[in-house]
Design a protein around this motif. Structure first.
Motif, PDB file in Angstrom:
ATOM      1  N   LEU A   1      -8.242  -1.287   1.277  1.00 53.10           N
ATOM      2  CA  LEU A   1      -7.734   0.013   0.814  1.00 53.10           C
ATOM      3  C   LEU A   1      -7.023  -0.103  -0.537  1.00 53.10           C
ATOM      4  N   LEU A   2      -6.278  -1.190  -0.718  1.00 49.38           N
ATOM      5  CA  LEU A   2      -5.629  -1.405  -2.022  1.00 49.38           C
ATOM      6  C   LEU A   2      -6.674  -1.555  -3.129  1.00 49.38           C
ATOM      7  N   SER A   3      -7.742  -2.285  -2.842  1.00 51.51           N
ATOM      8  CA  SER A   3      -8.820  -2.436  -3.825  1.00 51.51           C
ATOM      9  C   SER A   3      -9.514  -1.107  -4.068  1.00 51.51           C
ATOM     10  N   THR A   4      -9.696  -0.335  -3.008  1.00 48.97           N
ATOM     11  CA  THR A   4     -10.331   0.979  -3.126  1.00 48.97           C
ATOM     12  C   THR A   4      -9.484   1.897  -4.012  1.00 48.97           C
ATOM     13  N   ARG A   5      -8.198   1.868  -3.800  1.00 50.61           N
ATOM     14  CA  ARG A   5      -7.286   2.677  -4.612  1.00 50.61           C
ATOM     15  C   ARG A   5      -7.390   2.279  -6.088  1.00 50.61           C
ATOM     16  N   SER A   6      -7.357   0.977  -6.331  1.00 53.17           N
ATOM     17  CA  SER A   6      -7.436   0.487  -7.704  1.00 53.17           C
ATOM     18  C   SER A   6      -8.752   0.909  -8.357  1.00 53.17           C
TER      19      SER A   6
ATOM     20  N   PHE B   1       0.832  -1.213   0.000  1.00 56.80           N
ATOM     21  CA  PHE B   1       0.000   0.000   0.000  1.00 56.80           C
ATOM     22  C   PHE B   1       0.866   1.263   0.000  1.00 56.80           C
ATOM     23  N   VAL B   2       1.869   1.303   0.867  1.00 59.15           N
ATOM     24  CA  VAL B   2       2.737   2.482   0.942  1.00 59.15           C
ATOM     25  C   VAL B   2       3.503   2.666  -0.369  1.00 59.15           C
ATOM     26  N   LYS B   3       3.973   1.583  -0.945  1.00 58.49           N
ATOM     27  CA  LYS B   3       4.702   1.663  -2.227  1.00 58.49           C
ATOM     28  C   LYS B   3       3.800   2.220  -3.324  1.00 58.49           C
ATOM     29  N   GLN B   4       2.546   1.741  -3.389  1.00 57.53           N
ATOM     30  CA  GLN B   4       1.639   2.222  -4.429  1.00 57.53           C
ATOM     31  C   GLN B   4       1.262   3.683  -4.224  1.00 57.53           C
ATOM     32  N   GLU B   5       1.102   4.085  -2.982  1.00 59.47           N
ATOM     33  CA  GLU B   5       0.705   5.466  -2.696  1.00 59.47           C
ATOM     34  C   GLU B   5       1.842   6.456  -2.905  1.00 59.47           C
ATOM     35  N   THR B   6       3.055   6.053  -2.576  1.00 60.33           N
ATOM     36  CA  THR B   6       4.177   7.004  -2.610  1.00 60.33           C
ATOM     37  C   THR B   6       5.154   6.767  -3.750  1.00 60.33           C
ATOM     38  N   SER B   7       5.116   5.585  -4.353  1.00 56.70           N
ATOM     39  CA  SER B   7       6.079   5.171  -5.375  1.00 56.70           C
ATOM     40  C   SER B   7       7.506   5.155  -4.833  1.00 56.70           C
ATOM     41  N   ARG B   8       7.645   4.992  -3.525  1.00 60.16           N
ATOM     42  CA  ARG B   8       8.969   4.994  -2.903  1.00 60.16           C
ATOM     43  C   ARG B   8       9.179   3.691  -2.143  1.00 60.16           C
TER      44      ARG B   8
ATOM     45  N   GLY C   1     -14.628   0.042 -12.516  1.00 54.57           N
ATOM     46  CA  GLY C   1     -14.971  -1.339 -12.830  1.00 54.57           C
ATOM     47  C   GLY C   1     -15.713  -2.046 -11.709  1.00 54.57           C
ATOM     48  N   GLY C   2     -16.713  -2.810 -12.119  1.00 54.39           N
ATOM     49  CA  GLY C   2     -17.525  -3.545 -11.156  1.00 54.39           C
ATOM     50  C   GLY C   2     -16.753  -4.615 -10.412  1.00 54.39           C
ATOM     51  N   GLY C   3     -15.828  -5.281 -11.091  1.00 58.78           N
ATOM     52  CA  GLY C   3     -15.028  -6.316 -10.439  1.00 58.78           C
ATOM     53  C   GLY C   3     -14.158  -5.739  -9.335  1.00 58.78           C
ATOM     54  N   ARG C   4     -13.583  -4.572  -9.579  1.00 56.63           N
ATOM     55  CA  ARG C   4     -12.753  -3.929  -8.556  1.00 56.63           C
ATOM     56  C   ARG C   4     -13.609  -3.486  -7.369  1.00 56.63           C
ATOM     57  N   PHE C   5     -14.804  -2.975  -7.666  1.00 54.99           N
ATOM     58  CA  PHE C   5     -15.679  -2.563  -6.564  1.00 54.99           C
ATOM     59  C   PHE C   5     -16.139  -3.789  -5.768  1.00 54.99           C
ATOM     60  N   ALA C   6     -16.352  -4.903  -6.450  1.00 55.32           N
ATOM     61  CA  ALA C   6     -16.720  -6.143  -5.760  1.00 55.32           C
ATOM     62  C   ALA C   6     -15.607  -6.588  -4.808  1.00 55.32           C
TER      63      ALA C   6
END
Length: 195
Positions: free
Chosen positions: A118-123, A71-78, A129-134
């Motif tokens: 939270l990772l799914s929410t970010r995506s 999660f931190v890597k995806q949010e900050t790219s660091r 997309g309905g699959g991501r919301f699912a």
């Protein structure tokens, strides 16, 4: 004592399913009970049970650290911040009971489910997309089935979306709050008692 209660109430399939929705210290945790049953089956006998349950506690810590790092890597790219977050979680004295006491590990597993939500929410907020919301809804429902504190998953997702400038974010945030409220109401109805 909680470890013995969960183990005795998950010692075989019939007992596990009879206790799936039974509250334990106000927690209705069917996924944790199924996990416990799986660990008992994996143990095979009483002699190996301590090693299997001990290893499972460390697997919970590793899963939580990996989810937080991702999660931190995806949010900050660091990568450095991601590794620092993982390390901070791993060496925190707050998680020590959750690693050394099997049933306290529910908090780590529920926390992992919250971070995965939270990772799914970010995506979903980025790609839709309905699959991501699912997947968000799945995480939102799974987290409290591990530990009651997991009800935070939907609210955390709603807070994440509320901070977003993306157009679908507000509707998604409202939907997550509503689904969380419905999940809590359903939980209360299923147990037919005050928690």
């Amino acid at each position: 004592g909680d470890d013995f209660a969960y183990i005795s109430e998950s010692r075989d399939a019939d007992t596990t399913f009879a206790n799936l929705l039974a509250p334990h210290n106000t927690h209705i945790v069917p996924l944790f009970r199924l996990w416990t049953y799986g660990l008992i089956a994996l143990s095979g006998d009483l002699e190996r049970m301590q090693a299997v349950f001990g290893a499972a506690s460390y697997v919970g810590l590793i899963a939580a650290m990996a989810a937080v790092g991702t999660f931190v890597k995806q949010e900050t790219s660091r990568s450095g911040l991601a590794l620092a977050a993982m390390t901070g979680l791993g060496v925190s004295t707050v998680v020590m009971p959750a690693v050394t006491w099997y049933s306290a590990g529910q908090a780590l597993w529920a926390g992992t489910a919250i971070v995965l939500t939270l990772l799914s929410t970010r995506s979903w907020s980025i790609k839709g997309g309905g699959g991501r919301f699912a997947l968000i809804i799945l995480g939102l429902l799974a987290a409290p089935m591990i530990w009651t504190g997991g009800h935070v998953a939907g609210l955390a997702g709603a807070a994440y979306l509320s901070a977003s400038n993306r157009p679908r974010a507000r509707r998604g945030a409202v939907a997550l709050v509503l689904v969380t409220a419905l999940a809590i109401l359903l939980e209360l109805i299923l147990v037919r008692r005050e928690l």
